[in-house]
Design a protein around this motif. Structure first.
Motif, short mmCIF file in Angstrom:
data_model
loop_
_atom_site.label_atom_id
_atom_site.label_comp_id
_atom_site.label_asym_id
_atom_site.label_seq_id
_atom_site.Cartn_x
_atom_site.Cartn_y
_atom_site.Cartn_z
N ASP A 6 0.82 -1.20 0.00
CA ASP A 6 0.00 0.00 0.00
C ASP A 6 0.86 1.26 0.00
O ASP A 6 0.59 2.22 -0.72
CB ASP A 6 -0.94 0.03 1.21
CG ASP A 6 -2.07 -0.97 1.10
OD1 ASP A 6 -2.36 -1.41 -0.04
OD2 ASP A 6 -2.67 -1.29 2.14
N PHE A 9 2.49 1.67 -3.36
CA PHE A 9 1.52 2.13 -4.35
C PHE A 9 1.22 3.61 -4.17
O PHE A 9 1.08 4.35 -5.14
CB PHE A 9 0.23 1.30 -4.27
CG PHE A 9 -0.77 1.66 -5.32
CD1 PHE A 9 -0.54 1.34 -6.65
CD2 PHE A 9 -1.92 2.35 -4.99
CE1 PHE A 9 -1.45 1.69 -7.64
CE2 PHE A 9 -2.84 2.71 -5.96
CZ PHE A 9 -2.61 2.38 -7.28
N LYS A 10 1.13 4.06 -2.94
CA LYS A 10 0.87 5.48 -2.66
C LYS A 10 2.01 6.35 -3.20
O LYS A 10 1.77 7.39 -3.82
CB LYS A 10 0.70 5.67 -1.16
CG LYS A 10 0.22 7.02 -0.77
CD LYS A 10 -1.24 7.15 -1.09
CE LYS A 10 -1.78 8.41 -0.44
NZ LYS A 10 -3.03 8.80 -1.02
N TRP A 12 4.03 5.51 -5.61
CA TRP A 12 3.94 5.41 -7.07
C TRP A 12 2.91 6.41 -7.61
O TRP A 12 3.15 7.08 -8.61
CB TRP A 12 3.58 3.99 -7.48
CG TRP A 12 3.41 3.83 -8.97
CD1 TRP A 12 4.39 3.65 -9.89
CD2 TRP A 12 2.18 3.88 -9.70
NE1 TRP A 12 3.85 3.57 -11.15
CE2 TRP A 12 2.49 3.70 -11.06
CE3 TRP A 12 0.85 4.03 -9.33
CZ2 TRP A 12 1.52 3.68 -12.05
CZ3 TRP A 12 -0.12 4.02 -10.32
CH2 TRP A 12 0.23 3.85 -11.66
N GLU A 13 1.74 6.49 -6.95
CA GLU A 13 0.71 7.45 -7.36
C GLU A 13 1.24 8.88 -7.30
O GLU A 13 0.95 9.70 -8.17
CB GLU A 13 -0.52 7.34 -6.46
CG GLU A 13 -1.41 6.17 -6.79
CD GLU A 13 -2.63 6.12 -5.87
OE1 GLU A 13 -2.51 6.43 -4.66
OE2 GLU A 13 -3.71 5.78 -6.38
N GLU A 14 2.02 9.19 -6.26
CA GLU A 14 2.61 10.53 -6.13
C GLU A 14 3.58 10.81 -7.28
O GLU A 14 3.63 11.94 -7.79
CB GLU A 14 3.31 10.68 -4.79
CG GLU A 14 2.35 10.73 -3.62
CD GLU A 14 3.06 10.67 -2.27
OE1 GLU A 14 4.31 10.77 -2.22
OE2 GLU A 14 2.35 10.53 -1.26
N GLN A 16 3.39 9.53 -10.31
CA GLN A 16 2.57 9.75 -11.50
C GLN A 16 1.96 11.14 -11.49
O GLN A 16 1.91 11.82 -12.52
CB GLN A 16 1.47 8.69 -11.60
CG GLN A 16 1.98 7.28 -11.77
CD GLN A 16 2.87 7.14 -12.99
OE1 GLN A 16 2.52 7.55 -14.09
NE2 GLN A 16 4.04 6.58 -12.80
N SER A 17 1.54 11.59 -10.32
CA SER A 17 0.98 12.94 -10.19
C SER A 17 2.04 13.99 -10.49
O SER A 17 1.76 15.00 -11.16
CB SER A 17 0.43 13.12 -8.78
OG SER A 17 -0.04 14.43 -8.61
N ALA A 85 9.25 5.51 -10.51
CA ALA A 85 7.98 4.80 -10.60
C ALA A 85 8.19 3.36 -11.05
O ALA A 85 7.53 2.45 -10.55
CB ALA A 85 7.04 5.53 -11.56
#
Length: 149
Positions: A6, A9-10, A12-14, A16-17, A85
């Motif tokens: 988790d 993944f968080k 990774w999302e950052e 991508q943002s 990423a």
């Protein structure tokens, strides 16, 4: 999913943002440069290309060079985020048995290559951005040279 997955993944999302944010900044910078370049060229056309227009044409060349340099820098920063990423995806893939995200990305890339023309597939977007800015710089340089002559 485990807590470590988790967390990965968080992060990774950052990443991508952050990539989307930098791409938006690069697009906004390019739009601003194009608007200023068009206004400058329009001013020169309206007033006539004389030596007094060097105050418009020389900054136009500098603005184009700045845009090219900024686009190259944005590309470098975006690539750095993409590398991080990718490492995060690999770690997530390792932590969840049977996930195999890498094969999904490889398959998607293979399908894209089959569906896209060779020219488009191998054209790198950052080179198009840099080329656009260099064309602004070249226009300013040529107008300056003609104004001096």
């Amino acid at each position: 999913m485990s807590e470590s997955s988790d967390a990965l993944f968080k992060v990774w999302e950052e990443q991508q943002s952050e990539i989307r944010h930098m791409q938006t900044q690069r697009a906004m910078l390019t739009n601003a440069i194009i608007v200023v370049a068009v206004a400058g060229i329009g001013f020169v056309v309206q007033r006539g290309l004389t030596a007094s227009m060097l105050g418009v044409t020389l900054p136009l060349a500098g603005l184009g060079l700045y845009g090219a340099l900024a686009s190259a820098k944005y590309y470098e920063m975006i690539r750095n985020c993409e590398r991080r990423a990718k490492i995060l995806i690999d770690r997530i893939d390792e932590s969840i048995a049977g996930l195999d995200l890498d094969s999904v990305f490889v398959e998607a890339s293979r399908q894209r290559r089959l569906e896209t023309s060779r020219f488009i597939y191998f054209s790198q977007m950052h080179r198009l951005w840099i080329g656009l800015h260099l064309s602004v710089a070249l226009t300013g340089g040529v107008l300056s040279a003609v104004a001096i002559a």
